[in-house]
Design a protein around this motif. Structure first.
Motif, PDB file in Angstrom:
ATOM      1  N   VAL A  51     109.420  57.188  93.403  1.00  0.00           N
ATOM      2  CA  VAL A  51     109.282  55.743  93.656  1.00  0.00           C
ATOM      3  C   VAL A  51     110.168  54.956  92.695  1.00  0.00           C
ATOM      4  CG1 VAL A  51     107.679  53.794  93.664  1.00  0.00           C
ATOM      5  CG2 VAL A  51     106.955  56.005  94.582  1.00  0.00           C
ATOM      6  N   GLY A  52     110.154  55.358  91.413  1.00  0.00           N
ATOM      7  CA  GLY A  52     110.962  54.648  90.415  1.00  0.00           C
ATOM      8  C   GLY A  52     112.445  54.726  90.681  1.00  0.00           C
ATOM      9  N   LEU A  53     112.881  55.821  91.318  1.00  0.00           N
ATOM     10  CA  LEU A  53     114.299  55.983  91.613  1.00  0.00           C
ATOM     11  C   LEU A  53     114.807  54.872  92.532  1.00  0.00           C
ATOM     12  CD1 LEU A  53     116.474  58.063  90.861  1.00  0.00           C
ATOM     13  CD2 LEU A  53     116.026  59.208  93.025  1.00  0.00           C
ATOM     14  N   GLY A  73     101.933  46.796  85.884  1.00  0.00           N
ATOM     15  CA  GLY A  73     101.780  47.981  86.717  1.00  0.00           C
ATOM     16  C   GLY A  73     101.180  49.146  85.937  1.00  0.00           C
ATOM     17  N   LEU A  74     101.616  49.340  84.683  1.00  0.00           N
ATOM     18  CA  LEU A  74     101.044  50.388  83.843  1.00  0.00           C
ATOM     19  C   LEU A  74      99.581  50.097  83.525  1.00  0.00           C
ATOM     20  CD1 LEU A  74     104.047  50.970  81.420  1.00  0.00           C
ATOM     21  CD2 LEU A  74     103.097  52.657  82.997  1.00  0.00           C
ATOM     22  N   ALA A  97      96.276  52.400  84.386  1.00  0.00           N
ATOM     23  CA  ALA A  97      95.187  52.709  83.455  1.00  0.00           C
ATOM     24  C   ALA A  97      93.827  52.373  84.062  1.00  0.00           C
ATOM     25  CB  ALA A  97      95.390  51.951  82.143  1.00  0.00           C
ATOM     26  N   VAL A  98      93.755  51.281  84.815  1.00  0.00           N
ATOM     27  CA  VAL A  98      92.507  50.922  85.493  1.00  0.00           C
ATOM     28  C   VAL A  98      92.110  52.007  86.489  1.00  0.00           C
ATOM     29  CG1 VAL A  98      91.461  49.295  87.115  1.00  0.00           C
ATOM     30  CG2 VAL A  98      92.791  48.433  85.178  1.00  0.00           C
ATOM     31  N   VAL A  99      93.072  52.481  87.280  1.00  0.00           N
ATOM     32  CA  VAL A  99      92.786  53.548  88.247  1.00  0.00           C
ATOM     33  C   VAL A  99      92.299  54.799  87.532  1.00  0.00           C
ATOM     34  CG1 VAL A  99      93.813  55.079  89.973  1.00  0.00           C
ATOM     35  CG2 VAL A  99      94.425  52.658  89.945  1.00  0.00           C
ATOM     36  N   LEU A 154     101.660  56.162  91.486  1.00  0.00           N
ATOM     37  CA  LEU A 154     102.505  55.538  92.500  1.00  0.00           C
ATOM     38  C   LEU A 154     102.451  54.015  92.390  1.00  0.00           C
ATOM     39  CD1 LEU A 154     101.716  57.791  95.598  1.00  0.00           C
ATOM     40  CD2 LEU A 154     103.817  57.753  94.258  1.00  0.00           C
ATOM     41  N   LEU A 155     101.275  53.466  92.109  1.00  0.00           N
ATOM     42  CA  LEU A 155     101.160  52.013  91.934  1.00  0.00           C
ATOM     43  C   LEU A 155     101.996  51.547  90.746  1.00  0.00           C
ATOM     44  CD1 LEU A 155      97.327  51.489  92.585  1.00  0.00           C
ATOM     45  CD2 LEU A 155      99.223  50.806  94.069  1.00  0.00           C
ATOM     46  N   SER A 156     101.962  52.318  89.665  1.00  0.00           N
ATOM     47  CA  SER A 156     102.794  51.978  88.510  1.00  0.00           C
ATOM     48  C   SER A 156     104.278  52.090  88.850  1.00  0.00           C
ATOM     49  CB  SER A 156     102.453  52.903  87.338  1.00  0.00           C
ATOM     50  OG  SER A 156     103.307  52.671  86.253  1.00  0.00           O
TER      51      SER A 156
END
Length: 494
Positions: A126-128, A153-154, A158-160, A179-181
């Motif tokens: 995803v980051g790519l 996002g990070l 952490a919440v997840v 993936l959310l991050s």
């Protein structure tokens, strides 16, 4: 966050840098829609500066990342062990060499490694796509959004993770958090934003040292998180440390919002979701960027060669770092937790000694030769580690690596000086993606090489790493000699 919000983040607060050469190149011509996007205006001169700018953002973000990475791996181990009914401790060949291998432990190790791989690959894939988008966008919309959004996002990740731990949900939800991050740019976007910001506010002479300060922040925060995380987990488990991870990311985002002044004049018309940002990255490496001024085959080659050097150096750093603990745990060293902790501290202290050494060597050497000296220090240290069979010899290897981080700031600075000021975000976004690729390549190559070479030389991966580092040392030295020859030819012709 839309473009109007971006433009209004800090009205009237624009910080830029610097030298006369940089200011002359800050006036950027408009490109057409098919070309690389540009701001189309002149950045104002620097009117405000502090010795500390984005360093706390990078320090806090790296602290949260270094704190959660080993904890999440240990949590995966414990959850998978619980699910499979395994309650044994991990055995070392130093104390239990006569016992047969436990098949259940092997299954736990395999599943934990696989889930770590899935989570890493998910964030990387995803980051790519997202990081180059955000990096190039920051050249138009400003750096501050790229420092704030990934931290949020990070924090969401952490919440997840906390929800998974509280409710004991399946470990697949760790991948969802990752993936959310990744969709917000992850830590790589923060890296890109911080290094691009420093490139904005520094002149060509001071840039290498400012980049080295940022890299020292990475090492110091990693050391602090390693010390805190292990002790805290043993005392209170996983949940409380992850609350600190969440708080640290939120504080980092808040610091960026309140204290970091914008270094790029925001363009209210800048759009985030457009292919122009990815085209800007392609333009950078296919033509050499705007600063190559059309003639730049040599310029483009330097960009690719310095990127190759960066890839090789960072791959060796990541790959060898993952093997140190395994190498120390097993025979003949058989280190315990205390010695392993001292070894990790010695590695991280090399960030400070590299920063100090770089500062001193800059007074008498060109940056390229500083990088070569740093690589030589790393090569000699790895050679000693590859044959280390006593504690004294192992620490000697650590000591000889005291300049091993002097090369990467030079390479980042060299790359930054090769591109136009309006392309710094695109460049450092590309470098951040390369860094992620280095982590995957280093982990895959060295973790495969270690068991494959145990039968003839246990330290062979470190010897292999030392040989690999000869390539960037040769490239950097050759390019510096060519530059000196060109400069001498130009001065003679004039």
């Amino acid at each position: 966050m839309d473009e109007s919000d971006t433009a209004a983040i800090l009205p009237g607060e624009v910080l830029n840098a610097p030298s006369a050469d940089d200011q002359m190149s800050d006036s950027v011509d408009h490109k057409d829609e098919a070309g690389v996007p540009s701001t189309g205006f002149v950045r104002p001169p620097c009117t405000w500066s502090l010795p500390v700018s984005v360093e706390p953002v990078l320090f806090l973000s790296m602290f949260s990342l270094a704190l959660q990475a080993p904890l999440s791996t240990q949590y995966l181990w414990d959850r998978i062990s619980e699910d499979l009914g395994y309650n044994g401790s991990k055995r070392s060949e130093c104390t239990n060499g006569s016992l047969p291998p436990d098949p259940l432990q092997k299954e736990v190790e395999t599943l934990t490694a696989h889930w770590n791989l899935y989570i890493s690959l998910g964030g990387f894939s995803v980051g790519l796509l997202v990081v180059p988008l955000l990096g190039s966008w920051s050249d138009l919309a400003g750096r501050r959004p790229v420092l704030i959004l990934p931290n949020l996002g990070l924090a969401l990740q952490a919440v997840v993770y906390l929800v998974v731990m509280y409710l004991k949900l399946p470990v697949v939800y760790f991948l969802v958090g990752r993936l959310l991050s990744g969709l917000s740019g992850d830590f790589n976007a923060i890296l890109a934003g911080c290094f691009a910001y420093v490139a904005d506010i520094s002149d060509r002479k001071s840039r290498t040292f400012r980049v080295a300060v940022l890299e020292a922040c990475l090492g110091l925060s990693g050391m602090l998180a390693s010390i805190i995380g292990g002790q805290w987990r043993r005392a209170q488990g996983y949940i409380n440390p992850f609350w600190l991870v969440l708080a640290t990311n939120l504080v980092s985002a808040l610091y960026a919002y309140v204290f970091v002044r914008e270094s790029v004049q925001p363009d209210p018309s800048a759009k985030l979701f457009t292919t122009r940002h990815h085209k800007a990255v392609w333009h950078l490496y296919s033509t050499g960027g705007s600063s190559s001024e059309g003639g730049g085959r040599f310029h483009r080659c330097k960009l690719w060669l310095y990127t190759l050097c960066f890839f090789l150096v960072v791959t060796v750093h990541f790959g060898s770092r993952e093997l140190y603990v395994l190498y120390e745990l097993s025979s003949p060293l058989c280190w315990g937790p205390a010695l392993i902790g001292y070894g990790s501290a010695a590695q991280h202290l090399a960030y400070l000694s590299s920063l100090l050494g770089l500062r001193i060597m800059q007074h008498c050497l060109e940056d390229s030769w500083v990088a070569v000296v740093g690589l030589v220090s790393n090569i000699i240290g790895l050679l000693v580690v590859s044959v280390a069979n006593t504690t004294q010899l192992m620490f000697t290897g650590y000591g000889l690596c005291f300049l091993f981080m002097a090369s990467t700031p030079v390479l980042r600075s060299k790359l930054s000086k090769l591109v136009d000021p309006s392309e710094q975000g695109a460049l450092f976004a590309s470098v951040a993606c390369v860094e992620s690729l280095c982590f995957l390549a280093g982990s895959g190559v060295f973790n495969s090489l270690y068991p494959a070479t145990l039968h003839f030389m246990k330290g062979f991966p470190f010897l292999f790493a030392a040989i690999i580092l000869l390539i960037p040392a040769g490239i950097i030295g050759t390019l510096q000699c060519l530059d000196q020859r060109r400069d001498h030819g130009d001065s003679t012709a004039s």
